[in-house]
Design a protein around this motif. Structure first.
Motif, PDB file in Angstrom:
ATOM      1  N   GLY A   1       0.826  -1.207   0.000  1.00 39.18           N
ATOM      2  CA  GLY A   1       0.000   0.000   0.000  1.00 39.18           C
ATOM      3  C   GLY A   1       0.859   1.256   0.000  1.00 39.18           C
ATOM      4  N   GLU A   2       0.265   2.337  -0.460  1.00 41.90           N
ATOM      5  CA  GLU A   2       0.957   3.618  -0.487  1.00 41.90           C
ATOM      6  C   GLU A   2       1.433   3.976   0.926  1.00 41.90           C
ATOM      7  OE1 GLU A   2      -0.109   6.921  -3.638  1.00 41.90           O
ATOM      8  OE2 GLU A   2      -1.560   6.736  -2.030  1.00 41.90           O
ATOM      9  N   GLY A   3       2.706   4.311   1.068  1.00 43.52           N
ATOM     10  CA  GLY A   3       3.232   4.722   2.369  1.00 43.52           C
ATOM     11  C   GLY A   3       3.747   3.578   3.235  1.00 43.52           C
ATOM     12  N   ASP A   4       3.597   2.338   2.755  1.00 47.54           N
ATOM     13  CA  ASP A   4       4.099   1.184   3.514  1.00 47.54           C
ATOM     14  C   ASP A   4       5.623   1.183   3.566  1.00 47.54           C
ATOM     15  OD1 ASP A   4       1.662   0.079   4.084  1.00 47.54           O
ATOM     16  OD2 ASP A   4       1.742  -1.498   2.560  1.00 47.54           O
ATOM     17  N   PHE A   5       6.153   0.585   4.634  1.00 46.32           N
ATOM     18  CA  PHE A   5       7.572   0.244   4.701  1.00 46.32           C
ATOM     19  C   PHE A   5       7.614  -1.217   5.142  1.00 46.32           C
ATOM     20  CE2 PHE A   5      11.921   1.416   6.829  1.00 46.32           C
ATOM     21  CZ  PHE A   5      12.559   0.540   5.975  1.00 46.32           C
ATOM     22  N   LEU A   6       7.725  -2.123   4.164  1.00 46.03           N
ATOM     23  CA  LEU A   6       7.630  -3.554   4.438  1.00 46.03           C
ATOM     24  C   LEU A   6       8.995  -4.212   4.350  1.00 46.03           C
ATOM     25  CD1 LEU A   6       4.532  -4.413   2.178  1.00 46.03           C
ATOM     26  CD2 LEU A   6       4.552  -3.524   4.534  1.00 46.03           C
ATOM     27  N   SER A   7       9.191  -5.264   5.164  1.00 50.32           N
ATOM     28  CA  SER A   7      10.415  -6.051   5.022  1.00 50.32           C
ATOM     29  C   SER A   7      10.051  -7.498   4.724  1.00 50.32           C
ATOM     30  CB  SER A   7      11.276  -5.960   6.292  1.00 50.32           C
ATOM     31  OG  SER A   7      10.515  -6.238   7.440  1.00 50.32           O
ATOM     32  N   ILE A   8      10.956  -8.156   3.994  1.00 52.15           N
ATOM     33  CA  ILE A   8      10.794  -9.577   3.671  1.00 52.15           C
ATOM     34  C   ILE A   8      12.031 -10.299   4.180  1.00 52.15           C
ATOM     35  CG2 ILE A   8      10.560 -11.274   1.815  1.00 52.15           C
ATOM     36  CD1 ILE A   8       9.383  -8.979   0.079  1.00 52.15           C
ATOM     37  N   ILE A   9      11.797 -11.313   5.012  1.00 51.36           N
ATOM     38  CA  ILE A   9      12.909 -12.116   5.516  1.00 51.36           C
ATOM     39  C   ILE A   9      12.685 -13.575   5.104  1.00 51.36           C
ATOM     40  CG2 ILE A   9      13.377 -10.575   7.484  1.00 51.36           C
ATOM     41  CD1 ILE A   9      11.969 -12.689   9.252  1.00 51.36           C
ATOM     42  N   GLY A  10      13.688 -14.405   5.376  1.00 53.97           N
ATOM     43  CA  GLY A  10      13.579 -15.820   5.029  1.00 53.97           C
ATOM     44  C   GLY A  10      14.959 -16.368   4.745  1.00 53.97           C
ATOM     45  N   PRO A  11      15.117 -17.689   4.875  1.00 55.61           N
ATOM     46  CA  PRO A  11      16.435 -18.287   4.651  1.00 55.61           C
ATOM     47  C   PRO A  11      16.921 -18.111   3.218  1.00 55.61           C
ATOM     48  CG  PRO A  11      14.810 -19.953   5.344  1.00 55.61           C
ATOM     49  CD  PRO A  11      14.089 -18.663   5.218  1.00 55.61           C
ATOM     50  N   SER A  12      18.213 -18.352   3.030  1.00 54.75           N
ATOM     51  CA  SER A  12      18.807 -18.287   1.694  1.00 54.75           C
ATOM     52  C   SER A  12      18.082 -19.281   0.781  1.00 54.75           C
ATOM     53  CB  SER A  12      20.292 -18.626   1.801  1.00 54.75           C
ATOM     54  OG  SER A  12      20.889 -18.465   0.553  1.00 54.75           O
ATOM     55  N   GLY A  13      17.721 -18.830  -0.399  1.00 51.52           N
ATOM     56  CA  GLY A  13      17.043 -19.700  -1.356  1.00 51.52           C
ATOM     57  C   GLY A  13      15.537 -19.771  -1.169  1.00 51.52           C
ATOM     58  N   SER A  14      14.986 -18.967  -0.253  1.00 45.33           N
ATOM     59  CA  SER A  14      13.538 -19.044   0.027  1.00 45.33           C
ATOM     60  C   SER A  14      12.693 -18.274  -0.983  1.00 45.33           C
ATOM     61  CB  SER A  14      13.251 -18.543   1.453  1.00 45.33           C
ATOM     62  OG  SER A  14      13.689 -17.213   1.614  1.00 45.33           O
ATOM     63  N   GLY A  15      13.346 -17.490  -1.845  1.00 44.59           N
ATOM     64  CA  GLY A  15      12.581 -16.802  -2.897  1.00 44.59           C
ATOM     65  C   GLY A  15      12.472 -15.297  -2.731  1.00 44.59           C
ATOM     66  N   LYS A  16      13.265 -14.727  -1.832  1.00 40.78           N
ATOM     67  CA  LYS A  16      13.167 -13.283  -1.555  1.00 40.78           C
ATOM     68  C   LYS A  16      13.513 -12.445  -2.792  1.00 40.78           C
ATOM     69  CE  LYS A  16      16.177 -13.442   1.822  1.00 40.78           C
ATOM     70  NZ  LYS A  16      16.581 -14.863   1.664  1.00 40.78           N
ATOM     71  N   THR A  17      14.646 -12.777  -3.410  1.00 41.86           N
ATOM     72  CA  THR A  17      15.047 -12.030  -4.612  1.00 41.86           C
ATOM     73  C   THR A  17      14.056 -12.276  -5.743  1.00 41.86           C
ATOM     74  OG1 THR A  17      17.368 -12.010  -3.987  1.00 41.86           O
ATOM     75  CG2 THR A  17      16.901 -11.772  -6.331  1.00 41.86           C
TER      76      THR A  17
END
Ligand SMILES: Nc1ncnc2c1ncn2[C@@H]1O[C@H](COP(=O)(O)OP(=O)(O)OP(=O)(O)O)[C@@H](O)[C@H]1O
Ligand SMILES: [Mg+2]
Length: 221
Positions: free
Chosen positions: A32-48
């Motif tokens: 959403g507009e104005g969000d500051f979200l983070s994505i975590i997870g182990p290596s290879g979990s699909g973050k990139t």
């Protein structure tokens, strides 16, 4: 609040020979507009993989992705390029600065591609925003890691994007410098910028307004 990105059922499959790797499996993710979200997870979990799909750097094999209300499914690369340029700024772990250009020149580089007129006031404003007004004429080799990442953030901001996507932006930085980069993100977010940041660092993730966790290509929390 208005959604800038709406991803539904996002699936990304990489093929290695006969093997199929599900980098993303039916992921729903909205920003959403104005969000500051983070994505975590182990290596290879699909973050990139997720960040690349959200930023239209990569196309999903399944699901739908709406950016600013525009469905990107089936869109030609030229359309995606335009959408990306007008809406999204990217920041990467490796900075990707041009070594022979000054901080100022690196920041103004995207203007060449967006065919916008060079606006010296805008470049000065961005240099100030990222705290580099007194380093404008330095080459990347004359800057610290944190300063180089600030240049990269300035370059992401120069076209005034709706949203900035950052993949492990502090992965090459020590913890004090990482904290400073997140302080800058928090300040930019207070000024209205929407951000999604992938990080391994839980302490930094906690500074964002919401943290999502990926595991084996699925959103688990
Ligand atoms: N170009 C590719 N070809 C084949 N497989 C790939 C490709 N890119 C990613 N993958 C696979 O997709 C899965 C997700 O990769 P991704 O890079 O998104 O992970 P990540 O969570 O960003 O990991 P890291 O924390 O190490 O950066 C992994 O199993 C990876 O090996
Ligand atoms: Mg990654």
């Amino acid at each position: 609040m208005k959604d800038i990105i709406v991803g539904q059922g996002l699936t990304k499959i990489f093929r290695r020979g006969s093997e199929e790797i599900y980098a993303l499996r039916d992921v729903d993710f909205s920003v959403g507009e104005g969000d500051f979200l983070s994505i975590i997870g182990p290596s290879g979990s699909g973050k990139t993989a997720l960040l690349n799909v959200l930023g239209c750097l990569d196309t999903p094999d399944g699901g739908s992705l709406r950016l600013n209300g525009i469905e990107t499914r089936g869109m030609k690369e030229s359309g995606l390029v335009k959408l990306r340029r007008e809406n999204i700024g990217f920041v990467f772990q490796q900075f990707y600065l041009m070594p022979t250009l000054t901080a100022r020149e690196n920041i103004e580089l995207p203007l060449l591609f967006s065919h916008k007129n060079k606006n010296n006031n805008r470049i000065d404003d961005v240099l100030k925003m990222v705290g580099l007004a007194d380093r404008a004429d330095h080459l990347p080799g004359q800057l610290s890691g944190g300063e180089m990442q600030r240049v990269a953030i300035g370059r992401a901001l120069i076209n005034d994007p709706r949203i900035v996507l950052a993949d492990e932006p502090t992965g090459n930085l020590d913890s004090a410098t990482s904290q400073m980069i997140f302080d800058l993100f928090l300040e930019l977010n207070r000024r209205g910028l929407t951000l999604v940041v992938v990080t391994h660092n839980m302490d930094l993730a906690k500074l964002t307004s919401k943290t999502y966790t990926l595991r084996d290509g699925q959103m688990v929390g």
